[in-house]
Structure formats: structure tokens, C-alpha cells
Design a protein around this motif. Sequence first.
Motif, mmCIF file in Angstrom:
data_model
loop_
_atom_site.group_PDB
_atom_site.id
_atom_site.type_symbol
_atom_site.label_atom_id
_atom_site.label_comp_id
_atom_site.label_asym_id
_atom_site.label_seq_id
_atom_site.Cartn_x
_atom_site.Cartn_y
_atom_site.Cartn_z
ATOM 1 N N LEU A 42 1.506 6.764 -6.735
ATOM 2 C CA LEU A 42 0.448 7.733 -7.018
ATOM 3 C C LEU A 42 0.945 9.165 -6.863
ATOM 4 C CD1 LEU A 42 -2.679 6.088 -5.377
ATOM 5 C CD2 LEU A 42 -2.316 6.553 -7.801
ATOM 6 N N VAL A 43 1.739 9.405 -5.833
ATOM 7 C CA VAL A 43 2.300 10.746 -5.631
ATOM 8 C C VAL A 43 3.190 11.132 -6.801
ATOM 9 C CG1 VAL A 43 3.898 12.082 -4.182
ATOM 10 C CG2 VAL A 43 2.094 10.722 -3.130
ATOM 11 N N PHE A 53 -1.856 3.918 -13.830
ATOM 12 C CA PHE A 53 -2.534 2.976 -12.942
ATOM 13 C C PHE A 53 -1.869 1.604 -12.918
ATOM 14 C CE2 PHE A 53 -5.850 -0.259 -12.262
ATOM 15 C CZ PHE A 53 -6.171 0.058 -10.961
ATOM 16 N N LEU A 54 -1.517 1.084 -14.073
ATOM 17 C CA LEU A 54 -0.897 -0.244 -14.108
ATOM 18 C C LEU A 54 0.448 -0.259 -13.391
ATOM 19 C CD1 LEU A 54 -1.793 -1.507 -17.691
ATOM 20 C CD2 LEU A 54 -2.783 -2.188 -15.504
ATOM 21 N N VAL A 55 1.180 0.833 -13.438
ATOM 22 C CA VAL A 55 2.457 0.927 -12.718
ATOM 23 C C VAL A 55 2.201 0.954 -11.216
ATOM 24 C CG1 VAL A 55 4.502 2.360 -12.343
ATOM 25 C CG2 VAL A 55 3.601 2.054 -14.657
ATOM 26 N N VAL A 56 1.148 1.644 -10.795
ATOM 27 C CA VAL A 56 0.788 1.681 -9.372
ATOM 28 C C VAL A 56 0.464 0.273 -8.876
ATOM 29 C CG1 VAL A 56 -0.919 2.532 -7.709
ATOM 30 C CG2 VAL A 56 -0.040 4.061 -9.484
ATOM 31 N N VAL A 57 -0.343 -0.440 -9.630
ATOM 32 C CA VAL A 57 -0.711 -1.801 -9.242
ATOM 33 C C VAL A 57 0.515 -2.714 -9.249
ATOM 34 C CG1 VAL A 57 -2.070 -3.817 -9.910
ATOM 35 C CG2 VAL A 57 -3.091 -1.543 -10.004
ATOM 36 N N ALA A 58 1.345 -2.590 -10.272
ATOM 37 C CA ALA A 58 2.552 -3.431 -10.353
ATOM 38 C C ALA A 58 3.496 -3.153 -9.186
ATOM 39 C CB ALA A 58 3.264 -3.194 -11.689
ATOM 40 N N LEU A 98 0.832 -1.201 0.000
ATOM 41 C CA LEU A 98 0.000 0.000 0.000
ATOM 42 C C LEU A 98 0.868 1.253 0.000
ATOM 43 C CD1 LEU A 98 -2.902 1.047 0.093
ATOM 44 C CD2 LEU A 98 -2.756 0.999 2.582
ATOM 45 N N ALA A 99 1.950 1.233 0.764
ATOM 46 C CA ALA A 99 2.873 2.371 0.782
ATOM 47 C C ALA A 99 3.527 2.563 -0.589
ATOM 48 C CB ALA A 99 3.932 2.169 1.852
#
Length: 105
Positions: free
Chosen positions: A81-82, A87-92, A74-75
Motif C-alpha cells: 500500500l505504501v 488492490f489485487l497486488v496488495v491482496v496477492a 499484513l505487513a
Amino acid sequence: MSAAGVWIAIGATAVGCYLVKLLGLSVPAGALERPLVRRLAALLPVALLAALTAQQTFGGEGGALVADARAGGLAAAAVALVLRAPFLVVVAAAVLVTAGLRALG
């Protein structure tokens, strides 16, 4: 639960979902155009998703606060996100950090 009970629960859930969808479609358009309703429709899903994420990440047995590999994921997602990552990079990033922490521990 028996197999018949599972299928009854699935059927009841499907009927319930259909009825909720039908109820939503029967709401008059004028009621949906109110500013308060529009604001709630925009903010409520975000708040519910944030609450679900927090509960699944930090909720432990008996109400105890637990920080495990999911908190690291989550961190990592928050940092991505910051940095305005797609989005896919955030999930990965979240998946890779969580998997890495679980492999270490």
C-alpha cells in the motif's frame, strides 16, 4: 445445533438484514445530508474494518497478543500500500507472504 436450528438462525438473520436495510431506506434525505453524518458514513466502515483486521491478526486465546503468519501478510500488504500498488497486488502480496510463512513454520 440441529439442522432445524441452523435454518432458523439463517432465516432470522435474513429477516434481520432485510429489516436493517428497510430501516436505512426509510431515513429522511435531510438527515443524511448533515456534515457529521456524511463524515461518519465515510470513516466508520474504515475504522471497523481496521479493528476487525487487527483483532483477527493479533487476537489470541485469552486476550494474549499473538503474532503469526498473518502478521507477516499484513505487513506485506502495508508495504504494498505504501508503494501504491493496485488492490489485487496488495491482496496477492499478503496471501503469498502469509502462505510462505505458514509453509516455513
